[in-house]
Write an enzyme that holds these catalytic residues in place. Structure first.
Site, PDB file in Angstrom:
ATOM      1  N   LYS A  52       0.852  -1.196   0.000  1.00 44.69           N
ATOM      2  CA  LYS A  52       0.000   0.000   0.000  1.00 44.69           C
ATOM      3  C   LYS A  52       0.884   1.241   0.000  1.00 44.69           C
ATOM      4  O   LYS A  52       1.918   1.277   0.683  1.00 44.69           O
ATOM      5  CB  LYS A  52      -0.898  -0.021   1.241  1.00 44.69           C
ATOM      6  CG  LYS A  52      -1.956   1.081   1.266  1.00 44.69           C
ATOM      7  CD  LYS A  52      -2.857   0.948   2.501  1.00 44.69           C
ATOM      8  CE  LYS A  52      -3.965   1.994   2.518  1.00 44.69           C
ATOM      9  NZ  LYS A  52      -4.837   1.848   3.709  1.00 44.69           N
ATOM     10  N   SER A 127      -9.709   1.758   2.661  1.00 47.15           N
ATOM     11  CA  SER A 127      -8.818   2.461   1.769  1.00 47.15           C
ATOM     12  C   SER A 127      -7.766   1.586   1.078  1.00 47.15           C
ATOM     13  O   SER A 127      -7.193   1.989   0.077  1.00 47.15           O
ATOM     14  CB  SER A 127      -8.118   3.582   2.538  1.00 47.15           C
ATOM     15  OG  SER A 127      -7.298   3.046   3.560  1.00 47.15           O
ATOM     16  N   SER A 151      -9.962  -0.458   6.935  1.00 45.15           N
ATOM     17  CA  SER A 151      -9.354  -0.363   5.596  1.00 45.15           C
ATOM     18  C   SER A 151      -8.614  -1.586   5.086  1.00 45.15           C
ATOM     19  O   SER A 151      -8.239  -1.618   3.916  1.00 45.15           O
ATOM     20  CB  SER A 151      -8.413   0.832   5.530  1.00 45.15           C
ATOM     21  OG  SER A 151      -9.160   1.993   5.313  1.00 45.15           O
TER      22      SER A 151
HETATM   23  N1  GLN Z   1     -13.333   4.146   5.822  1.00 42.00           N
HETATM   24  C1  GLN Z   1     -12.714   4.607   7.031  1.00 42.00           C
HETATM   25  C2  GLN Z   1     -12.311   6.062   6.893  1.00 42.00           C
HETATM   26  O1  GLN Z   1     -12.581   6.607   5.886  1.00 42.00           O
HETATM   27  C3  GLN Z   1     -11.552   3.730   7.383  1.00 42.00           C
HETATM   28  C4  GLN Z   1     -10.283   4.134   6.769  1.00 42.00           C
HETATM   29  C5  GLN Z   1      -9.121   3.329   7.217  1.00 42.00           C
HETATM   30  O2  GLN Z   1      -9.254   2.322   7.918  1.00 42.00           O
HETATM   31  N2  GLN Z   1      -7.932   3.789   6.858  1.00 42.00           N
HETATM   32  O3  GLN Z   1     -11.727   6.642   7.764  1.00 42.00           O
END
Ligand code: GLN
Length: 446
Positions: A52, A127, A151
């Site tokens: 990532k 994400s 994410s």
């Molecule tokens: N969807 C969540 C957010 O937008 C989780 C994001 C994440 O775990 N990095 O914060």
């Protein structure tokens, strides 16, 4: 094989932001000669990995899918990268994500959205959507992602693969570009549970470079996969199967619980009463921490600097206005507001207190149960574009993953069926540092 698979599929999936073909070939040749010279094979010998793009890689661009860092070429590597190198895995390239890991669909990448390999009209989740899509499309053997509020688990669910968020503190955050430091964890996205155990084995462990790293002994994760779940007591939170959960997701979760029964485990309905406050609590805390963490992006120290500013303040203002996308700006503003004098007690401090209550909900259930099981996400993947412009709906997708993040405990998402050709994920949640039971149950189930 990895690069030819990428060449064949990535025009439609668009999982990668940067490829490391020359570096990977050199690393592979080095592994070959070390082996020929009589060296031992590492735990992940020769396995192609995707990373990532918020995990810092020396000599390989690390953009966080942001225009701000589109030219950021790090001079050091994250601890997890050093560990992957020691285990002899090979880095294939850097994977797309929502900008600074803020989002759940990959549509917040400032470069392009990644697409779901099962149906390219749909989001891969986020994400870590690039990580999940790349593994699902067979481009890499495994990927690393980061999970702040879901994410790793949610994109794994949407793409029909396995995603593990370890206990907070188990895997070093040194070299992970910080979003919300009290929640961020790195973890593996893999095709199956055994691979997940192998990658966790390679990346877990204390690191003095991360002040919240846990100084615990690392057990044998791979050895925990004995197929036996007899006598395991599973709690199923009623809040995770109630309102807002797609009936097909619920059906798949209930079928999975039947399967656990037939393997000799038992399950009972339980309650995590503060679940309804989790999304609000998370978005306050995560945005507050983000507003502070992202203050380092000032146009001076990292990334892109705005041209021809009249003075220093304008340099900051221009660089930040041009460098950050709309979701990142929204969170910085929300977080700055929640932390500001006069509002701190009403928002930030209150959210910290509710976080403790949410953690206590889990502690209470774990007094009588070994695992908690429910869906990873309330629905399967949605269409690209369907929820852009509606941040609240987007935030509510995280309802089943966020409480686990706030409590700091481990959870895995494993595939448990399909709805209209799109995968559904089962979330298996464990006690802090009890990844062995989580992996054992997931492995027996899959
Ligand atoms: N969807 C969540 C957010 O937008 C989780 C994001 C994440 O775990 N990095 O914060």
């Amino acid at each position: 094989a990895s690069y030819s698979r990428i060449a064949a599929t990535d025009a439609s999936i668009q999982a990668f932001l940067t490829l490391n073909e020359e570096g990977a070939r050199a690393a592979a040749a080095e592994l070959d000669s070390a082996l020929a010279a009589g060296g031992e094979q590492g735990l992940l010998f020769g396995l192609p990995a995707g990373i990532k793009d918020n995990i810092v890689t020396e000599g390989l661009l690390t953009t966080c899918a942001s225009q701000f860092l589109r030219n950021y070429d790090p001079i050091y590597s994250a601890t997890v990268m050093k560990k992957l190198k020691a285990a002899q895995s090979v880095t294939i390239g850097k994977l797309n994500m929502d900008e600074f890991a803020m989002g759940g669909s990959n549509e917040n990448s400032s470069f392009h959205p990644t697409r779901n390999p099962w149906n390219t009209d749909y989001v891969p989740g986020g994400s870590s959507g690039g990580s999940a899509a790349s593994v699902a499309a067979g481009q890499v053997y495994f990927a690393l992602g980061s999970d702040t509020g879901g994410s790793i688990r949610q994109p794994a669910a949407y793409c029909g693969i396995v995603g593990l968020k370890p206990t907070y503190g188990l895997v070093s955050r040194f070299g992970l570009v910080a979003f919300a430091s009290s929640l961020d964890q790195i973890g593996p996205l893999t095709k199956n549970v055994e691979d997940s155990a192998y990658v966790l084995q390679a990346i877990a462990g204390y690191d003095a470079g991360d002040s919240t790293s846990a100084d615990v002994e690392i057990p044998d994760y791979v050895g925990a996969l004995n197929g036996d779940v007899k006598g395991l007591r599973i709690g199923v939170p009623k809040e995770y199967l109630g309102q807002g959960i797609d009936p097909k997701v619920k059906e798949a979760v209930l079928a999975a619980l039947k399967q656990f029964e037939s393997l000799g485990a038992t399950w009972e309905e339980v309650s995590l009463p503060h679940t309804e406050y989790a999304v609000a609590t998370y978005y306050l805390l995560a945005s507050s921490e983000a507003s502070s963490n992202l203050a380092r992006f000032d146009g001076v120290r990292y990334g892109v600097r705005a041209e021809n500013p009249d003075n220093l303040l304008e340099l900051y203002r221009k660089s930040r206005s041009q460098g950050f996308g709309p979701e990142v700006k929204r969170r910085i503003m929300l977080g700055t507001y929640a932390l500001s004098s006069g509002y701190y007690d009403a928002y930030y401090l209150k959210a910290q207190k509710v976080r403790t209550l949410i953690k206590q909900d889990f502690d209470n259930v774990f007094q009588n149960f070994d695992l908690i099981i429910g869906p990873t996400a309330p629905t399967p993947a949605f269409r690209i574009g369907e929820q852009v412009g509606d941040p609240l709906t987007m935030y509510l997708n995280d309802i089943c993953t966020i409480p686990v993040s706030l409590a700091g405990i481990p959870a895995i998402s494993v595939p448990c069926g399909f709805a209209d050709g799109l995968p559904i994920g089962l979330q298996i949640i464990g006690k802090a540092f009890d990844e062995r039971t989580v992996l054992r149950a997931a492995h027996a189930f899959e």
